[in-house]
Scaffold this active site. Sequence first.
Site, PDB file in Angstrom:
ATOM      1  N   ASP D 221      29.535  36.763  76.959  1.00 35.61           N
ATOM      2  CA  ASP D 221      28.209  36.318  76.504  1.00 35.61           C
ATOM      3  C   ASP D 221      28.118  34.803  76.321  1.00 35.61           C
ATOM      4  O   ASP D 221      27.221  34.312  75.638  1.00 35.61           O
ATOM      5  CB  ASP D 221      27.817  37.003  75.182  1.00 35.61           C
ATOM      6  N   GLU D 222      29.048  34.072  76.923  1.00 37.58           N
ATOM      7  CA  GLU D 222      29.034  32.624  76.721  1.00 37.58           C
ATOM      8  C   GLU D 222      28.763  31.858  78.017  1.00 37.58           C
ATOM      9  O   GLU D 222      28.840  30.638  78.048  1.00 37.58           O
ATOM     10  CB  GLU D 222      30.374  32.154  76.119  1.00 37.58           C
TER      11      GLU D 222
END
Lengths: 277, 277, 277, 277
Positions: D221-222
């Site tokens: 999720d980065e």
Amino acid sequence: MKKVLLTDCPDEKGLIAKITGLCYEHKLNIIKNDEFVDNINERFFMRTELQGDFTKVNFLEELKAQLPKDCNLGLIGQEKMRIVLLATKEAHCLGGVLLKYFENALNIEIVAVISNYQTLEPLAKGFNVPYHFISHQGLTREQHDEAVAKQIEAYKPDIIGLAKYMRILSSDFVKRFSGKIINIHHSFLPAFIGAKPYQQAYERGVKMIGATAHYVTDELDEGPIILQDVIHVTHDDDAESLARLGRDVEKTVFCKALQLASEHRLFVNGNKTVVFK
Amino acid sequence: MKKVLLTDCPDEKGLIAKITGLCYEHKLNIIKNDEFVDNINERFFMRTELQGDFTKVNFLEELKAQLPKDCNLGLIGQEKMRIVLLATKEAHCLGGVLLKYFENALNIEIVAVISNYQTLEPLAKGFNVPYHFISHQGLTREQHDEAVAKQIEAYKPDIIGLAKYMRILSSDFVKRFSGKIINIHHSFLPAFIGAKPYQQAYERGVKMIGATAHYVTDELDEGPIILQDVIHVTHDDDAESLARLGRDVEKTVFCKALQLASEHRLFVNGNKTVVFK
Amino acid sequence: MKKVLLTDCPDEKGLIAKITGLCYEHKLNIIKNDEFVDNINERFFMRTELQGDFTKVNFLEELKAQLPKDCNLGLIGQEKMRIVLLATKEAHCLGGVLLKYFENALNIEIVAVISNYQTLEPLAKGFNVPYHFISHQGLTREQHDEAVAKQIEAYKPDIIGLAKYMRILSSDFVKRFSGKIINIHHSFLPAFIGAKPYQQAYERGVKMIGATAHYVTDELDEGPIILQDVIHVTHDDDAESLARLGRDVEKTVFCKALQLASEHRLFVNGNKTVVFK
Amino acid sequence: MKKVLLTDCPDEKGLIAKITGLCYEHKLNIIKNDEFVDNINERFFMRTELQGDFTKVNFLEELKAQLPKDCNLGLIGQEKMRIVLLATKEAHCLGGVLLKYFENALNIEIVAVISNYQTLEPLAKGFNVPYHFISHQGLTREQHDEAVAKQIEAYKPDIIGLAKYMRILSSDFVKRFSGKIINIHHSFLPAFIGAKPYQQAYERGVKMIGATAHYVTDELDEGPIILQDVIHVTHDDDAESLARLGRDVEKTVFCKALQLASEHRLFVNGNKTVVFK
């Protein structure tokens, strides 16, 4: 030193290369460049943020020499745009811009407020902006417009913002300030042209209402559109609450349109605009 | 057991008290209650989600006895709405609903697709939905509408969804399915009524385009509006790209309108709607 | 005569029937009714706009007698909410509310502005609102909060609006005005909790930024959320332009939250809110 | 003949002039030009739509010779992007892209769908797209990823779209397709990172939910964010209805991100993206 170069001319091949080439030659660094070609009308628009030393050479003259003769070129520094605001009785659009001015959030200098009522004088005064009350009572439209126009011209503004100025402007007035008048219309144009758009919206039972900022031309509500926005409404909203909700959109759209103008992001292209955000 | 009670009647005092009082008396628990009074037309609308045992008493009959005679009352269970979709050649609205149907995301049963072209047959077949090709060639509008109407009636639908059905419906057709036809119009009504709204939008130079879901009445593009949405566009969008961008809004708005219908959240109130979201 | 009845109590069957039944009995007409049941926490919330004669009977006392003992009931007239605004140096949220107040667009009375700087004094004065400068210099947090709290209490406000008040409040202060403090946070909570949210947003490369209005509780940025909104941003926006764009959202969201409060549309439900729009 | 020139290199003066100058020299007409300079990282990005005759000279080689050595240059024709979609059980994102593919609305060729379940096979088959069921049962993450990767590589895709592929990818898998994997995350990142974002959103009581399309990197999720959008929700939405509402946003955002990729409008700039809309 920063400047904005504005190019508006008939399209032809090599325009970007010529312009950016000359910038490079004169060691003017391009910070940001936006261009658009209207293929139907064969017109080229470009906005170029430049940084460098503009003092040594006459960059603009050289550029003109290289480009087609009917090019509109502008090279604009960091000075603030001078704006006169016209209003009637409603405070939200006028107040919205005054507040942004107080915040120093717009690249503008509000030089005066003119109104056909005294209602908003305390608001302008609260922000230390001169307020001119020019009543329309007992005057023909042309007489009143003439009086307002003279007052406007005393301030030599770059832009005239109609902050809910609820009067129809005479054709002469519009021509006198051609390309300089920005209006906020209280509907999502071209829906609900004319008077009482919120009443019209209520009667039609729409589920959204909007606002439109546009340049003023001779035809009512038909000038080039700059910006539009809308909000959702429900069956529960009557004409009055539509108007109340609409005021927020009007204020936001009007302020943004003036901001775009103040940053030289607007071109008029026939009955449309080119907006470089 | 869950049911939805729909009340649509002339306003008078005590309506909520009477209805909710009888619910309480019959141990019907109110899960969710929405009401609206149109003060101008003095009309009362209420949607009540109830849970309880509806088998013992005739709740609806008792309710009718307590309320004014001209009340429209509905008590609807959990059964899925039956829908027939009409389309022409464009896939996005039809496909959007079919996909939601596949996902089981709408409380509907798509019982058939009818089209005046064969273009979309593979799409319907891919979702195992019957497809009826009824060409309009060689038929008058009335003859074609009659053929389509007969096919529709064979399915006994609750709703007829016009998924970009690019034909004007005859007055008879509209009456035959009065209050059941939901259309998606490719503009932000009442802007750009009529044909080629994206071309109209391009020519006007608007900065937003929209879509409108509405009930179909006899007057073209004038039926009660259910839902509207818009997206921002720029000077860079031509009529074709406006149409492409618009298709996303059309699809979304059309699907949401059918969802609202399927959950019994819509009332028609004259030429407007009441929408309990 | 119009009043708003607010009901906040443990859920049980028949609450709507009891309340609306008593209204009917006392000839109080229900103009608008919104209710919500939190099924997980078994809590019932209702907001009822009533019109009628409240002078003859003690409606509220009768209602209390019929409802469970631990019901929170409020019956509120048309008087304006008294609000104290706290600010630091940024003008946009404070100015936004002052402008709405000038327009008479909110059902509030701004009784005072308090700030730890003198920066915004001209703004408040321009709108004829008392301004109290209480510097934090040389004071502990507790001492400063105590001085501010005393000044607040002198005005007996219903709501304390933190219009970009850039100080962390002591636990005692929050308790002292429990349920009355509304803050605007410059991010889309729970993203970018804490300091410098726009710098955080820039570093993460988000494509939207937002603002959140929330009730203040003891835990920083963790109070019940009232309202949120966002705007799209691009790769072209740096931390500074994100902040500039964000200020518009902050102002809008903060003003709307105060409007909701002033119309008695907010309930606190544990760490969440119920908002009847 | 149309091509898109993509330039991604360290910033230096004169880049636009050099590139557009060479285009002009080779009679390549610039239809549209977008550029961005990341001043902090001193990096230059430009996307140029060109029209002309690319056959006579080696334009790209000449350009490379004139530009700094570490420039990334791409010159891409009109061929469609090849895409493999990975999915698990949820139909909306996969179906959304398949429908756009059917409509011919994206410049992509969906060459295959791969899933660890059989659930979505009928959907892919309905659109005549090959479907590969590769169960993860009895396999380690690395073994399963290896099997999926081999199947992907057989199709030589330009892009791998994770259409709600609910598995964490091994570091090796991500490296193998570095810069090619686009994921749709069901929250407004960086809010609600990790599992069950809708449950998290419900518990926090947010008033908006969102979705984020991003490139996949090694850190969950980065990765660089491509696009985000949100919708308003209310106290009435529980975790389930938030998820249902969220699916519409996920579908829209995912489809738009793939469209941007297919039109070569995306650059990765460290942990951010540059998006030329």
